[in-house]
Design a protein around this motif. Sequence first.
Motif: not given
Lengths: 422, 114
Positions: A103-104, A107, A161, A164-165, A168-169, A243, A246-247, A250-251, A253, B29, B102
Motif C-alpha cells: 500500500s501507499y 511505502y 500529496e 494530488l488528492d 484525483q477526486r 494527467a 498530476m505528473r 508526482a515528480r 513528490m 483514489y 508520474g
Amino acid sequence: MRRISYSFFASRIVGVILLSAGIAEAQSSASTPPKEVELDNLHTPTSPAFTLLGVSPTDIARPSTPRALATDLVSKTNRGSIIPNNYALEFAPYWLVSHPSLSYQEYTDPSPVQSVMQSFSISFGTSRPDTTSDTASTGLAVGIRFLPLAGHASAKFRDLEQNLDSIQRTRPDLIRHQADLLDEIDAAGVELGQLRAELATALAAHDTRRITNLKEQIAASGQLVEKAKDTSTTVEATLKTQADLMRSIARDMGKADVERVGAFLELATAVAGVFPAGNFDGGKLSRLGAWGTFSYRMESPHLDVISLLRFLRDLRQEDQNALEFGGRLLWLHDYLGLSAEWVSRTAYNVDASQQGNASKRTLTFASSSRAVGVIEYRAADAIYVTLSFGRDYKKLGAERHPLVAGFGVQFLYGDKPVVKLP
Amino acid sequence: MLVRLRESYIVGDRTVILDVTIGNGQRGYIEVLLNGTLIASGPRISGLAVGADAAVARQKLRITATVTDTNVDTNHTSVTYTLSGGAATQKFQSTHDVDSAGDTVDYDAIFLLL
C-alpha cells in the motif's frame, strides 16, 4: 532505492573560486601520521562496492526486472567464465518484481522490516586500470546497503500529496464516462460484425427488403459509433490535461521524498578482491569496509544531528586500516548556517613476529581527532562567506593539535551542478 | 490509459464484502458504486459490506480508481479487487506499467452480482 539527501549550504553548485586564509601550527612528524579524513568521507555510500574500489563509474547498469539482470550478467561475464572490465551494476532485489499488496502507507511510512526490504540494494563493480595487458589484475567488489530507519515524509511532501488528492477526486466521473463510451464502441463493433454477416447472407439470398433493412441498421450503428468516438476523444483530452498536471505533482513528490525528516539509520558493507588476468581463479581478498550513519533531521527548526562510523581494513596497504567515527550538528535559518563537527580516526596495524617457537601478533593503534565549528552565511545569490574555528588532527609525535582558523569567500558560477569534461 | 474489467460474481446468503487495494506503493483514489449510487470512496477500501442475497442480486457493483505513479522505485501500477461472502472468495487484479515516471493509469471494474 530510497536515497537520503545530506545536502548542506552551498553544496549544490560547483565552479567555485575559493579565497581563504588559515592558520596552522607547524608540525614535525616522527613517523607516518594517520591519514586525515573529512567528516563527509564517512557518509554511508549509496554504492559501497564502487566506494571500496575507489571508482566513480558513469555507466552503471540498473536492471529493473529479473530477466534484465540475468541477461546483463550472462552477457557481461560470458556465462560466468570471465570477469568483465570496468563494469558497474546496482539493483534492488525488492523492486525487480511487482508488489500488488504494497500500500501507499507501507511505502511512504514503512516499518523497520519493510524499510530494510524496500531499501536493500546490491552493488557490484570491477576495475581494471591497465587494459593494455591481458595479464593485468582486475579488482572486483560487492556491497550491500539498507536502511532500517528511513524517516518520514516532510510537510512539503504532504502538501503535494494533498494537491494530488484534490485532482484525483475529480476524475472518477470522467473515467466512468470514458469507460461507458468505450464499452459502447466495443458493443457496437460486435453488433456491426453481426449485421455485416447477416447482410452477406441476405445478399447471397437476393433478399432485397432484408438487404435494405440491414444497410439502414449498419449505417445507423456506424453513426452511433462515430459519435461515441468523438465524445471519447473530447473526454480523453480532459483526462490527459489532468494527467499532465498530476505528473508534474508526482515528480515534485519524488524530489521532496529525498528530503525526508525524522530518524534515519543507514548501513552498508562491502568486500573487494583482486583477480589476476581477469579470471575468477586465483583471486584474493583485498579490502573490507563497513559504514553506519545515524541521523535525526528536524523540519522546524531546521536542525540536523548526524553520527557516522566507518571501518576499513586493507590487506595491501596497512596505513589504510582505520576505524573512524564522527558527528555533526547543523542548524539552518534563512541565509545562516551554524555547524559543529568532530571526527576521530584510529588507525591500526597488525604486526606478526616470531619469538622462538611461538608467533606473536601485535595490534598497534594511532588515534587522532579533529573538531571544528563553522559559520556559513549566504551574502548574495552566488556568494557565501565561511568562518571556521577549531583544532585539526594531531600529528604523531606532536603534543598539541594544530589550530584551525579560517575565513573564506566562495563565488559560485554556472547553472549546472556538474561541469562535464570535454 | 484506461484499464477496464468486466466480470460477474455469484452472491449467497452471506453479506458480500469488498476489498480494493492500490498496490506497488502508488497513490490513488477509489470510488465504489452500487447500481450508480456511491457507497464508499478513499485511497483504500477495506471490508466494505456491499449487501447479501436478494438485496444485491442482479445489481452492478462498479469500482473506479485512478492511480498515479508516485513511487520512484517502480513503474508498476495495480488494483486488486477481492470479493468474499458469496459462493466463493474471488480475487481479481488489473495491472499496467507506466511509460514515464508520474504517469496516471485509470481503472474501471464492473461486477455483475448474480
